[in-house]
Design an enzyme around this catalytic site. Structure first.
Site, PDB file in Angstrom:
ATOM      1  CD  GLU A 138       8.003  31.605 125.748  1.00 14.59           C
ATOM      2  OE1 GLU A 138       9.044  31.534 126.410  1.00 14.59           O
ATOM      3  OE2 GLU A 138       7.062  30.804 125.881  1.00 14.59           O
TER       4      GLU A 138
HETATM    5  C1  TNX Z   1       7.889  31.148 129.623  1.00 17.80           C
HETATM    6  S1  TNX Z   1       6.843  33.723 129.915  1.00 17.80           S
HETATM    7  C2  TNX Z   1       6.612  30.940 129.143  1.00 17.80           C
HETATM    8  C3  TNX Z   1       5.966  29.662 129.363  1.00 17.80           C
HETATM    9  C4  TNX Z   1       6.818  28.715 130.125  1.00 17.80           C
HETATM   10  C5  TNX Z   1       7.545  29.465 131.204  1.00 17.80           C
HETATM   11  C6  TNX Z   1       8.356  28.592 132.095  1.00 17.80           C
HETATM   12  C7  TNX Z   1       5.767  33.147 128.979  1.00 17.80           C
HETATM   13  C8  TNX Z   1       4.730  34.074 128.652  1.00 17.80           C
HETATM   14  N1  TNX Z   1       5.846  31.897 128.549  1.00 17.80           N
HETATM   15  O1  TNX Z   1       5.553  29.091 128.147  1.00 17.80           O
HETATM   16  O2  TNX Z   1       6.005  27.740 130.678  1.00 17.80           O
HETATM   17  O3  TNX Z   1       8.387  30.405 130.614  1.00 17.80           O
HETATM   18  O4  TNX Z   1       8.909  29.310 133.136  1.00 17.80           O
END
Ligand code: TNX
Length: 533
Positions: free
Chosen positions: A343
């Site tokens: 992300e």
């Molecule tokens: C996605 S999936 C994230 C996290 C969040 C989570 C909450 C991923 C690698 N990162 O930063 O905490 O969703 O479900």
């Protein structure tokens, strides 16, 4: 050794003792007069072993004279035997001495003389009138067998005070080994901080289900949780808060060493994660020079994602990562260091593609292989890397997993709509998120890691991991509520052969775990679809 042969060693007294101590309900029905006798019922185990055959009309009874017998004098098997004997002593009040020979009908014999074909984690277990024996090739295999034996004993074996017993195991022969080598859970200690004792508790519960990796998400926007001597403000300032603005916390080097050792003693390898280049507000707030504009942002206690980025074009960023990875790698006994990579919405894409290989090189420089979220597949991670799939079935995520495999990386499967323990079970779950949908116990369990992603070669699948993100989980009992009962299901998907998987049988076996969690005081979700016993 076949049961027939073993019979010859059973003394009359032992048979009488067994008969006296074994309650009728715990033993298979007496020999049927008819030729159509029903097979004895198999014990409800999670994860389901590769093979389990009930031995009719036999039982093992742990009594006040029982001993743990181990011929091997090497330190590791002796340590495992000691852990096992300790738990038996606590719950039964019996002396349970550890001796090196002379196993009899009341004894638990441990042997590391098992064939190499059992692998590091495989074991065989037999229980009957002649005694109980766990055979493995390694101390780790004995430990896995021990977690099975705990489930064969009454739930009160998990108690920390003396319980009445009787301590009977119905006759059984088990042969077992894992499907996948990587069977993990992740704890996000950044969004909410959890104490060393709470992490130990999380470890204790996870190892009951034969998990062997603990991924610690040690840094994120909301808090930096691991001491780095060369960058002390990361923790003293960057670790001072958490989601909601409550005080945070961090692990000193001694704390992390304690967690790592506690986990390793239970054959759980810690995979530390330092999330980069996004999810870095805590670091950016602690050191202005890590920001492109040289201005430190304030600490962040909300729950947005994707707004922060290390300054990938500054040299100091790589000095910083070299220092951090070096200090963290020095404390991690396992082969992997997780650099995040997820992300990175605030990192220009071209910069991301240049950044990850540089960060990866700093991980390998410190002797670790790279683990990263699926997005790193686009950056040609070095050979031996591990990409962690967190998609929900979308083509893009599946492509990333296949791309990683094509480049020689292994893939760990954490499908968010199945394995994310922070997803609500349903709309009335009091905390948790739902961006990947509601994930009830059945949905969480009902998939096969081998076929989840079409055309992902079996040889590229390292295993499974269930992450527990903690934006909404401000204490460990809430974390337990989200993890139990779903985590044991993911553990089974990682351990049991595909042929052993199936919801109807699983939910029945899972129902038997509730009484163990009651003994341990686990705040588990009594999912209505399960018949809790
Ligand atoms: C996605 S999936 C994230 C996290 C969040 C989570 C909450 C991923 C690698 N990162 O930063 O905490 O969703 O479900």
């Amino acid at each position: 050794m076949s049961m027939t042969i073993r019979h010859r060693f059973v003394t009359g007294i032992a048979l009488l003792a067994a008969a006296a101590l074994v309650p009728a309900s715990a033993v298979a029905a007496p020999i049927s007069r008819s030729a159509t006798a029903r097979p004895a019922t198999a014990a409800a185990l999670v994860p389901q072993p590769v093979s389990q055959v009930a031995v009719k009309n036999q039982a093992f009874a742990l009594t006040s004279t029982s001993r743990v017998v181990l011929a091997d004098t090497a330190a590791e098997p002796v340590r495992v035997a000691g852990m096992l004997a300790d738990q038996l002593r606590r719950a039964t009040g019996y002396a349970v001495p550890l001796v090196s020979s002379g196993a009899g009908a009341a004894d638990i014999e441990l042997s590391t003389a098992g064939a190499a074909t059992l692998g590091a984690e495989g074991y065989q277990l037999s229980a009957g009138n002649a005694g109980l024996k766990i055979t493995a090739h390694t101390a780790e295999g004995l430990y896995r067998g021990w977690t099975t034996l705990r489930q064969l004993l009454p739930a009160t074996i998990e108690a920390s005070t003396v319980q009445p017993g009787p301590w009977t195991v119905a006759g059984v022969t088990i042969s077992d080994a894992p499907r996948y080598g990587y069977r993990g859970t992740m704890l996000d200690v950044s969004r909410h901080f959890f104490s060393v004792a709470e992490v130990m508790r999380y470890i204790d519960l996870a190892t009951m289900y034969k998990l062997n990796r603990l991924h610690l998400h040690l840094s994120d926007d909301q808090g930096w949780r691991v001491q780095v001597d060369s960058w002390p403000r990361l923790t003293t300032y960057g670790g001072s808060t958490e989601v909601g603005g409550t005080p945070g916390g961090y692990y000193t080097k001694a704390d992390l060493a304690e967690i790592v050792t506690y986990a390793a003693d239970r054959y759980l390898t810690v995979v530390p994660e330092i999330d980069t280049p996004g999810h870095t507000n805590a670091a950016l707030a602690s050191y202005a020079e890590l920001n492109c504009d040289g201005v430190a942002p304030p600490l962040y206690t909300g729950t947005n994602v994707g707004f922060s980025s290390l300054c990938t074009t500054k040299d100091i960023t790589y000095t910083f990562l070299d220092d951090v990875f070096g200090e963290v790698a020095a404390q991690a006994p396992g082969p992997l260091l997780h650099l995040g990579g997820d992300e990175a919405h605030s990192t220009p894409h071209e910069e991301y593609l240049a950044f990850v290989p540089k960060a990866a090189a700093l991980v390998t420089k410190h002797g670790k292989a790279v683990m990263g979220w699926q997005e790193i597949a686009e950056t040609q991670p070095p050979p031996g890397s591990v990409a962690q799939y967190w998609g929900t079935g979308d083509t893009r995520s599946q492509d990333l997993a296949r791309m990683a495999a094509a480049q020689g990386a292994q893939v760990v499967l954490s499908p968010a709509n199945r394995a994310y323990l922070d997803m609500k079970y349903n709309q009335s779950t009091p905390y948790g998120l739902s961006w990947a949908g509601y994930v009830d116990v059945r949905k969480s369990y009902s998939w096969d890691p081998g076929t989840l992603i079409p055309n992902l070669p079996a040889a590229s699948i390292a295993g499974v991991e269930a992450p527990l993100w903690t934006e909404t989980l401000d204490d460990i009992s809430k974390a337990e509520f989200m993890a139990y009962p779903r985590l044991p299901g993911i553990a089974e998907l990682g351990w049991s052969p595909a042929s052993a998987l199936g919801w109807t049988a699983y939910k029945n076996r899972l129902g038997g775990q509730g009484s163990r969690w009651d003994v341990l005081g686990v705040n588990f979700y009594r999912a209505p679809e399960i018949n809790w016993r």
